[in-house]
Design an enzyme around this catalytic site. Sequence first.
Site, PDB file in Angstrom:
ATOM      1  N   ARG A 271      -5.134   2.948  -9.117  1.00 40.69           N
ATOM      2  CA  ARG A 271      -4.130   2.552  -8.128  1.00 40.69           C
ATOM      3  C   ARG A 271      -3.010   3.578  -8.221  1.00 40.69           C
ATOM      4  O   ARG A 271      -2.442   3.805  -9.292  1.00 40.69           O
ATOM      5  CB  ARG A 271      -3.630   1.143  -8.420  1.00 40.69           C
ATOM      6  CG  ARG A 271      -2.553   0.624  -7.447  1.00 40.69           C
ATOM      7  CD  ARG A 271      -1.165   0.854  -8.009  1.00 40.69           C
ATOM      8  NE  ARG A 271      -0.134   0.135  -7.276  1.00 40.69           N
ATOM      9  CZ  ARG A 271       1.167   0.277  -7.507  1.00 40.69           C
ATOM     10  NH1 ARG A 271       1.603   1.106  -8.446  1.00 40.69           N
ATOM     11  NH2 ARG A 271       2.046  -0.395  -6.817  1.00 40.69           N
ATOM     12  N   ASP A 273       0.621   4.942  -7.541  1.00 42.09           N
ATOM     13  CA  ASP A 273       1.941   4.371  -7.334  1.00 42.09           C
ATOM     14  C   ASP A 273       2.733   5.144  -6.275  1.00 42.09           C
ATOM     15  O   ASP A 273       2.802   6.381  -6.312  1.00 42.09           O
ATOM     16  CB  ASP A 273       2.711   4.393  -8.658  1.00 42.09           C
ATOM     17  CG  ASP A 273       4.106   3.842  -8.535  1.00 42.09           C
ATOM     18  OD1 ASP A 273       4.241   2.634  -8.282  1.00 42.09           O
ATOM     19  OD2 ASP A 273       5.074   4.630  -8.677  1.00 42.09           O
ATOM     20  N   VAL A 275       2.885   6.449  -3.221  1.00 43.86           N
ATOM     21  CA  VAL A 275       2.485   7.772  -2.727  1.00 43.86           C
ATOM     22  C   VAL A 275       3.328   8.228  -1.545  1.00 43.86           C
ATOM     23  O   VAL A 275       3.302   9.416  -1.183  1.00 43.86           O
ATOM     24  CB  VAL A 275       0.988   7.809  -2.347  1.00 43.86           C
ATOM     25  CG1 VAL A 275       0.127   7.482  -3.552  1.00 43.86           C
ATOM     26  CG2 VAL A 275       0.682   6.868  -1.189  1.00 43.86           C
ATOM     27  N   GLU A 308      -0.499   2.603  -3.186  1.00 44.61           N
ATOM     28  CA  GLU A 308       0.734   1.917  -2.805  1.00 44.61           C
ATOM     29  C   GLU A 308       1.478   2.886  -1.901  1.00 44.61           C
ATOM     30  O   GLU A 308       1.779   4.015  -2.308  1.00 44.61           O
ATOM     31  CB  GLU A 308       1.594   1.565  -4.015  1.00 44.61           C
ATOM     32  CG  GLU A 308       2.874   0.851  -3.594  1.00 44.61           C
ATOM     33  CD  GLU A 308       3.937   0.815  -4.674  1.00 44.61           C
ATOM     34  OE1 GLU A 308       4.769  -0.105  -4.642  1.00 44.61           O
ATOM     35  OE2 GLU A 308       3.962   1.713  -5.542  1.00 44.61           O
ATOM     36  N   ASP A 328       2.256  -4.562   1.149  1.00 47.14           N
ATOM     37  CA  ASP A 328       3.556  -5.191   0.930  1.00 47.14           C
ATOM     38  C   ASP A 328       3.948  -6.081   2.098  1.00 47.14           C
ATOM     39  O   ASP A 328       4.659  -7.081   1.914  1.00 47.14           O
ATOM     40  CB  ASP A 328       4.630  -4.116   0.732  1.00 47.14           C
ATOM     41  CG  ASP A 328       4.633  -3.550  -0.681  1.00 47.14           C
ATOM     42  OD1 ASP A 328       4.126  -4.224  -1.589  1.00 47.14           O
ATOM     43  OD2 ASP A 328       5.145  -2.435  -0.872  1.00 47.14           O
ATOM     44  N   HIS A 331       2.813  -9.545   1.438  1.00 47.09           N
ATOM     45  CA  HIS A 331       3.631 -10.179   0.408  1.00 47.09           C
ATOM     46  C   HIS A 331       4.944 -10.670   0.981  1.00 47.09           C
ATOM     47  O   HIS A 331       5.385 -11.802   0.731  1.00 47.09           O
ATOM     48  CB  HIS A 331       3.936  -9.216  -0.739  1.00 47.09           C
ATOM     49  CG  HIS A 331       5.023  -9.749  -1.638  1.00 47.09           C
ATOM     50  ND1 HIS A 331       6.356  -9.487  -1.406  1.00 47.09           N
ATOM     51  CD2 HIS A 331       4.980 -10.574  -2.702  1.00 47.09           C
ATOM     52  CE1 HIS A 331       7.096 -10.123  -2.311  1.00 47.09           C
ATOM     53  NE2 HIS A 331       6.270 -10.789  -3.111  1.00 47.09           N
ATOM     54  N   GLY A 402       9.605  -8.291 -10.934  1.00 45.40           N
ATOM     55  CA  GLY A 402      10.483  -7.570 -11.847  1.00 45.40           C
ATOM     56  C   GLY A 402      11.653  -6.877 -11.191  1.00 45.40           C
ATOM     57  O   GLY A 402      12.669  -6.628 -11.845  1.00 45.40           O
ATOM     58  N   ASN A 403      11.561  -6.555  -9.921  1.00 46.17           N
ATOM     59  CA  ASN A 403      12.689  -5.925  -9.245  1.00 46.17           C
ATOM     60  C   ASN A 403      13.740  -6.926  -8.793  1.00 46.17           C
ATOM     61  O   ASN A 403      14.787  -6.527  -8.274  1.00 46.17           O
ATOM     62  CB  ASN A 403      12.202  -5.091  -8.055  1.00 46.17           C
ATOM     63  CG  ASN A 403      11.600  -3.770  -8.504  1.00 46.17           C
ATOM     64  OD1 ASN A 403      11.875  -3.287  -9.595  1.00 46.17           O
ATOM     65  ND2 ASN A 403      10.766  -3.181  -7.669  1.00 46.17           N
TER      66      ASN A 403
END
Length: 596
Positions: A271, A273, A275, A308, A328, A331, A402-403
Amino acid sequence: MGGGAVGTLVAAQKALRKHRMPFGAEVLGDGGVRFRLWAPGAQRVSLLLEHRELAMRPGESGWYEVTEKARPGALYRYRIDGGQDVPDPASRFQPRDADGPSEVIDPHAFEWRDEAWRGRPWQEAVIYELHVGTFSSQGTYRGVVSKLPYLRDLGVTAIELMPLSDFAGRRNWGYDGVLPYAPDSSYGRPEELKALVQAAHQAGLMVFLDVVYNHFGPKGNLLGLYAPQFFTDRHHTPWGAAIDFALDPVRRYFIHNALYWLEEYRFDGLRFDAVHAIIDDSPRHILDDIAAAVHARDPDRHVHLVLENDANQARFLAVGKYDAQWNDDSHHAYHVLATGESDGYYVSYADAPAKHLARCLAEGFAYQGELSAFSREPRGEPSRHLPPGAFVDFMQNHDQIGNRAHGERLASLADEGRLKVLSAILLLAPSPPLLFMGEEWGCHQPFLFFCDFDGELGEAVRSGRREEFTRFAAFADPRARARIPDPLSEQTFKRSVLRWKDARGSPGRAWLAHYKALLEIRRTQIAPRRFAPGRYRMFGERAFEVAWDNADGQLRLLASFAESPLELEAAPRGRPLWGNANGRRLDPWTASWWLA
């Protein structure tokens, strides 16, 4: 060593010979080790091997090389211009942290026993994201191995490890890595990571690795001392100097890194991260070259590449390129429906979250070139031509939890009944779902941002973490920002370590039963079928229908997030898979699945 072990070792050696790294320390067959470094900014380079210093032979285009007798386990560094000692940027292991010496690793030494494993097709993917350091009380690869039977029984088919590349300090999310070839020593040795991959394969599980090619971490990256050409001022990233992918050695460094993880460690996929932060001025994008190099290898093995990409660039998603992208958009739609939040980037979904979700389920991206209310710019490319498998959907992941300032999970933010309806949509939709560790038992425990920097950098990270929330209304008051957990505190890290006893409590068991039941339906009814892109229609602003065709029929979802019941003209054809079997009526906050 028995004949079977010898055969396995020979096969492993043959597989590894397909990929010879142009960088770092390569163990040769005669007891020698070739050490090779690209240092175009240095006048001279020497190898510090154990207690010896050896001059390295300069070559063309800034390459330095020397071959010397050495055994696996030997420690070495490079000395630049007689002064600064640096680790190997292609080090396979750093036993004493990122600024310590590198260790010679023989990639042929591990005895693989999974030769029959060829991976699993992408349509079977149910992904479980985890952080090795917080997934178990041990915080190691062995700790993950101990949980593999649990993950298999849950119904997931792939585990995805957050980045492992060596970082400065004792703990980190992994996105501050500075040595992309060296799995961090805090989790165990390279052979223990290989043992984890092998044990997962023996349990029928794929293993994916999250890799970061858009930047290096803020501490421990010494490439600028001897290879300043690695970076460029033409572009910038939110995290530091931009990498110059126009240079051939730089491109090869990352192409070989992808092959390294897939071949030496036998990961089943990667995966990539963020890009969207990889800016490449070359005629051919580095992502295209990485995909081409990977797919040119063993064609009989299932290897999966996932992006991503906040820019929603559908151009990279195709057969022979990248299997899928983290979605995203889906989500954010799930989150707004569950919580009603509209701050930050959620503002782009707050106007019509049900419609955004329906479009994601049917067509991939919610934003396919439309103006984003958050960025106030057009975002995305058309994606309705792509199959559902091109989009990894999720309700939670490391970033989205986490953000947040306090690392809250959805179970702490939303109604349980609503979450169970949304999870039934996620887990039964044709797109491959991703779960974040502990989600399946309704975990309330936070997953916080943590790292281990000291000095001025540590203070900058601490203050920067709190200042980044000033744009949120809830943290306009400095006193509210002061309560944000300190990312440098060891206690912040410990609060994020999963409490497995919570899974055994009554609420945890009920959540697990819910997830297991849905994943079993997925395994038997959804995964065996290949679905075309879907179609959706809205019933008002808060309810919808989505339908996907396949070779032998149709899958249909009816969902309502309205406050009042809705009567439909006709019930859907087929048999109910899950949910309210009354297809003529949509009650508030319900979903039903039908297979014709």
